[in-house]
Design a protein around this motif. Structure first.
Motif, PDB file in Angstrom:
ATOM      1  N   MET B  93       0.981  -1.129   0.045  1.00  0.00           N
ATOM      2  CA  MET B  93       0.049  -0.110  -0.155  1.00  0.00           C
ATOM      3  C   MET B  93       0.833   1.171   0.004  1.00  0.00           C
ATOM      4  SD  MET B  93      -2.752   1.592   2.939  1.00  0.00           S
ATOM      5  CE  MET B  93      -1.437   1.606   4.243  1.00  0.00           C
ATOM      6  N   ILE B  94       1.866   1.253   0.919  1.00  0.00           N
ATOM      7  CA  ILE B  94       2.572   2.348   1.024  1.00  0.00           C
ATOM      8  C   ILE B  94       3.373   2.853  -0.194  1.00  0.00           C
ATOM      9  CG2 ILE B  94       4.469   3.641   2.189  1.00  0.00           C
ATOM     10  CD1 ILE B  94       3.694   1.878   4.656  1.00  0.00           C
ATOM     11  N   TRP B  96       2.889   1.684  -3.345  1.00  0.00           N
ATOM     12  CA  TRP B  96       2.005   1.719  -4.483  1.00  0.00           C
ATOM     13  C   TRP B  96       1.312   3.389  -4.261  1.00  0.00           C
ATOM     14  CZ3 TRP B  96      -3.265   2.783  -4.926  1.00  0.00           C
ATOM     15  CH2 TRP B  96      -3.803   2.754  -6.437  1.00  0.00           C
ATOM     16  N   MET B  97       0.982   3.839  -2.968  1.00  0.00           N
ATOM     17  CA  MET B  97       0.424   4.945  -3.025  1.00  0.00           C
ATOM     18  C   MET B  97       1.307   6.235  -3.041  1.00  0.00           C
ATOM     19  SD  MET B  97      -2.268   4.705  -0.092  1.00  0.00           S
ATOM     20  CE  MET B  97      -3.908   3.694  -0.196  1.00  0.00           C
ATOM     21  N   ASN B 101       0.948   5.547  -7.573  1.00  0.00           N
ATOM     22  CA  ASN B 101      -0.459   6.102  -8.041  1.00  0.00           C
ATOM     23  C   ASN B 101      -0.476   7.506  -8.019  1.00  0.00           C
ATOM     24  OD1 ASN B 101      -3.534   7.082  -6.662  1.00  0.00           O
ATOM     25  ND2 ASN B 101      -3.165   5.757  -8.609  1.00  0.00           N
ATOM     26  N   TYR B 102       0.487   8.262  -7.159  1.00  0.00           N
ATOM     27  CA  TYR B 102       0.814   9.607  -6.959  1.00  0.00           C
ATOM     28  C   TYR B 102       1.823  10.118  -6.468  1.00  0.00           C
ATOM     29  CZ  TYR B 102      -1.204  14.328  -6.819  1.00  0.00           C
ATOM     30  OH  TYR B 102      -1.408  15.738  -6.984  1.00  0.00           O
ATOM     31  N   PRO B 116      11.039   4.920   6.801  1.00  0.00           N
ATOM     32  CA  PRO B 116       9.607   5.516   7.118  1.00  0.00           C
ATOM     33  C   PRO B 116       8.635   4.550   7.041  1.00  0.00           C
ATOM     34  CG  PRO B 116      10.495   6.512   5.031  1.00  0.00           C
ATOM     35  CD  PRO B 116      11.579   5.665   5.447  1.00  0.00           C
ATOM     36  N   PRO B 119       7.316   1.904  10.635  1.00  0.00           N
ATOM     37  CA  PRO B 119       6.045   2.018  11.494  1.00  0.00           C
ATOM     38  C   PRO B 119       4.946   1.629  11.009  1.00  0.00           C
ATOM     39  CG  PRO B 119       7.573   4.025  11.563  1.00  0.00           C
ATOM     40  CD  PRO B 119       7.868   3.171  10.237  1.00  0.00           C
ATOM     41  N   ILE B 120       4.405   1.961   9.947  1.00  0.00           N
ATOM     42  CA  ILE B 120       3.109   1.694   9.525  1.00  0.00           C
ATOM     43  C   ILE B 120       3.130   0.151   9.082  1.00  0.00           C
ATOM     44  CG2 ILE B 120       1.625   2.031   7.823  1.00  0.00           C
ATOM     45  CD1 ILE B 120       2.081   5.079   7.951  1.00  0.00           C
TER      46      ILE B 120
END
Lengths: 466, 402
Positions: B93-94, B96-97, B101-102, B116, B119-120
């Motif tokens: 997710m991190i 790709w986003m 994607n942007y 970075p 953590p997530i």
């Protein structure tokens, strides 16, 4: 839970040799009886505080955060202080339910359920503050990586976003842990009640739990795994909260000691809050033989230890400020201890480091009135710790031309009182609705609860579940 | 009214309407007083070869898994699998986003780097593990929720969820013999033996899942939830203006009313005589061409100018005047024939006269001021001169052309 009874002989965890039926009676009694006068008084006070908070919140929503005392250069104040304070309070619950479980501390069973509930309510209270602090709480959805018409995503390298993930995960896992622990107790309540309506509610909430050993086996494993993952989780939450500060470049915030310092402080403040409330609760609900002096003494020892860790961090911050040779850093710490907010600093040091030293004496540790005073002071001290870290670092930074003083407004104070109101209102409702001690766990650690014979393992003829 | 309601609720609450059980036996249950007794009983039952049995205790007993010959729980596999899944999904997710994607430059840092993201990723791992552990334990391993188990709502269950220890051997076990099981229980010191019968609802082959009302409720709720979710999300994500606080301002939009001005119009007309930049009016507008001799062609003759002139001429002039200025354009017959550009009059005309006619129009020819820019008009005039010279070329010109 599955704690080996062959460890060192200790004082009985439950005093007075009650039977299992007595345990059921004592623990479930508050949920079956009408609230006492004392409960109503406490509830009246806490819900009034909650309403005051709600009123201040409404003012904040209507007029904006200009109602608060925050202004340049002190852009973070009561909002973030309260957030960090309440998140910290929550940490004791997870420490008791997860870390002490992994360390096989059987005495935790008496207080674990209550502390977990406290965690959940504290995190709920804490969660309000970062959202209202943004000034536009109705846009809080943008904190999450949800698809939106702008096509942009959140900034994944920002500690503030890590905070969103850490706090929401922490809440979810704490809630699951707590809810899972409640299932067997709800089954006990279901089988005990004579009311049909209550029975339906308890039946649904206990999911039809049958106390089957094949179920217990999976249950205990799941409990162990949850404890295992909650331990790093709870350490990560306050670490990430401290990153909110440590990743910035403000002198007084930009230090590597912050993560362990914050975690120790969180546990310290959490135990302070657990003790404060338990001392009152055990008296009110006649549970002095379940939540014993022994429990309080052990918690006081933890308070002493974590208080000294916090004291070490205070000292080390000063040392590093001097040792680094960074004049800005040095100024911030001298300003903290001797500047205009010195009173806050010395409240913090005396409540967190100096007074808890009294716990070295066994007489103090086992004296309930002195303990009560000291743990309330710990709560005060830990709130001021966050005040000191946030306000004194911000109010005098690099540019003397932008120095200013911070004064909270009445709305700020109303929100602080309201946060206590919310926490205690939820807690009081919990005390009357659900068992505040885990019935199945406390039974398992009572004298004579575990078999003295240990069968040889049979050759497996069934695969663990049917 | 309210008192009646309370009374009826109370009546419902205390009414005993336990439905009678069926005649079919679910199993035999024995109750014991002490943990040691139940451990021994469980060992004995296991040794005798019974398989479809279970032990019921108010809290987990140490050593019971061994006594029952159980393997250790497999909940951990579910936790591990889902934990790894959560970790990979978070990382994906991190990545790709923030970098596919942007891709957004923040502080000049790389779009994606591991530190970075940790953590997530960590929180995602914990979240998936925790949810998988609890739901997996309850649903996959313990087959809960199951409220209508034959054991629930029995005297046996009331005892084992409080202070007694029980064991149940189910009739589905191959070795189940009622008399023998009873004997076995008693020999191990059971203080009470109970027969547990199925509920009627346990025996019907109709699963409640296929009940018409149930299916209807599910579908109804599903449609309602989907509709509300769709409409809400649609509104929130596509209709709510996200950052609108510079949009709402104290200003008057064009064409809108204003009570401030006398004529209530939001727009203000310019002061009389105002000339907008680049819009200087043609000073000889409407005058005969005799008055415009002062104008002279500001453009120098060059290949580029002539080509531009030809281009514009072919577009705007040739439909009537013809490609070579003979007055035989493509609209011949539909409009009055324009004069040739090679007449005596035209040959003698100054450039200014041509300019005046293009800008102002003449007879049936309208003004081309709107269509043809000032410089283009002068370029067209150069091109007309070229056409005129080509029709009246001298020998000298021919020599130059060679």
């Amino acid at each position: 839970m599955s704690l080996d009874s062959t460890y060192t002989r200790e004082l009985p965890l439950v005093e007075g040799k009650p039977t299992f039926k007595d345990i059921d009676n004592v623990i479930i009694l508050p949920t079956e009886t009408k609230p006492t006068k004392g409960w109503w008084i406490a509830f009246g006070i806490s819900s009034s505080a909650l309403m005051l908070g709600g009123f201040c919140l409404a003012l904040t929503f209507y007029y904006g955060i200009g109602m608060w005392g925050n202004n340049q250069p002190v852009g973070w104040a009561f909002d973030i202080i309260n957030f960090v304070f309440w998140i910290g309070i929550g940490h004791a619950g997870t420490l008791i339910s997860a870390i002490l479980y992994l360390f096989r501390q059987k005495w935790r069973t008496g207080i674990a359920r209550f502390a977990e509930a406290m965690t959940i309510f504290a995190v709920m209270t804490a969660g309000i503050f970062p959202i209202i602090h943004t000034g536009r709480p109705w846009l809080a959805g943008y904190l999450l990586p949800l698809p939106n018409q702008n096509g942009v995503w959140v900034n994944f390298s920002s500690p503030l976003l890590w905070d969103v993930f850490a706090v929401s995960t922490y809440f979810t896992i704490s809630f699951l842990f707590w809810g899972m622990g409640l299932i067997p107790d709800l089954a006990t309540m279901r089988d005990r009640t004579t009311s049909k309506i209550k029975k339906t509610i308890y039946s649904v909430l206990s999911l039809g739990w049958t106390n089957s050993n094949r179920n217990w086996s999976n249950y205990e494993r799941a409990y162990l795994i949850l404890a295992g993952i909650s331990t790093p989780l709870v350490l990560s939450v306050h670490t990430i909260v401290s990153f909110d500060f440590a990743v910035s470049v403000i002198p007084g915030w930009h230090t590597t000691i912050f993560p362990p310092y914050f975690v120790a402080g969180a546990i310290f403040s959490g135990f302070g809050m657990v003790s404060t409330i338990l001392i009152l609760v055990r008296k009110v609900f006649n549970m002095e033989h379940i939540i014993t002096i022994g429990h309080l003494e052990k918690m006081n020892k933890i308070l002493l230890a974590t208080g000294m860790m916090v004291g070490y961090a205070y000292a080390m911050e000063f040392f590093i400020a001097w040792y680094s040779g960074n004049t800005f850093e040095q100024f911030v710490f001298i300003n903290r201890a001797f500047g205009p907010y010195a009173w806050a600093y010395w409240i913090m040091v005396s409540c967190n480091v100096i007074f808890p030293q009294l716990f070295w004496s066994k007489k103090v540790r086992t004296s309930i009135p002195i303990t009560l005073i000291l743990v309330i002071l710990v709560n005060v001290g830990m709130w001021f710790e966050r005040f000191v870290i946030i306000v004194t670092s911000l109010h005098r930074d690099f540019l003397p031309s932008s120095w200013a003083m911070y004064t909270p407004t009445l709305v700020d104070i109303g929100l602080l009182i309201g946060s206590f109101g919310m926490f205690f209102t939820l807690l009081l409702l919990f005390l009357k609705v659900l068992p505040l001690v885990s019935i199945s766990e406390i039974k398992g650690v009572m004298d004579g609860a575990q078999p003295t014979i240990h069968p040889h393992p049979h050759k497996s003829n069934s695969n663990g579940h049917h | 009214m309210i008192k009646k309601l309370i009374a009826s609720i109370k009546e419902y609450d205390t009414k005993d309407d336990t439905t009678p059980r069926s005649k079919k036996l679910f199993g035999l249950a024995a109750l014991y007083n002490t943990p040691n007794e139940i451990i021994k009983a469980a060992s004995e039952v296991t040794e005798k070869g019974y398989e479809k049995f279970d032990v019921y205790t108010p809290y987990p007993l140490h050593g019971m898994d061994d006594a029952m010959g159980m393997k250790s729980s497999k909940v951990g596999y579910v936790s591990f699998t889902l934990g790894i899944t959560g970790m990979l999904l978070s990382l994906l997710m991190i990545w790709w986003m923030s970098s596919v994607n942007y891709p957004n430059i923040i502080g000049g840092k790389p779009f994606f780097s591991l530190p970075p993201a940790i953590p997530i990723t960590f929180e995602g791992t914990i979240l998936f593990t925790g949810i998988a552990t609890v739901l997996g334990m309850l649903i996959l391993f313990n087959q809960l929720p199951k409220i209508n188990s034959p054991l629930n709502d029995t005297d046996f269950m009331k005892n084992v969820s409080s202070d007694k220890y029980g064991i149940v051997i189910r009739t589905e076990d191959n070795k189940f013999q009622e008399a023998e099981v009873k004997k076995l229980f008693l020999s191990e010191g059971a203080y009470d033996i109970q027969e547990i019968y199925f509920r009627e609802s346990n025996l019907t082959t109709k699963t409640p899942l296929f009940d018409k009302k149930f299916i209807g409720a599910i579908i109804g709720t599903g449609i309602l939830t989907a509709a509300i979710t769709y409409l809400t999300l649609n509104y929130v994500l596509y209709s709510v203006v996200p950052f609108d606080w510079m949009w709402e301002q104290a200003r008057i939009d064009s064409q809108s009313k204003s009570s401030f001005f006398q004529n209530k119009a939001g727009m203000r007309p310019p002061v009389n005589g105002t000339v907008a930049r680049g819009f200087i009016p043609y000073e000889f507008k409407g005058m005969p061409d005799s008055s415009v001799k002062l104008l002279s062609n500001p453009l120098a003759v060059s290949k580029k100018t002539l080509e531009r002139g030809q281009d514009r001429y072919n577009i705007y002039c040739s439909p009537c005047h013809g490609y070579f200025g003979d007055g035989d354009g493509r609209l011949k017959g539909q409009f009055p024939k324009p004069p040739s550009l090679h007449t005596e009059k035209s040959l003698k005309w100054e450039d200014g006269n041509f300019y005046h006619v293009i800008t102002n129009g003449q007879n049936v020819m309208p003004s081309y001021a709107e269509q043809v820019k000032v410089d283009d008009r002068w370029a067209i005039i150069h091109y007309i001169r070229t056409l005129q010279r080509s029709k009246n070329a001298t020998d000298e010109d021919m020599g130059k052309a060679k």
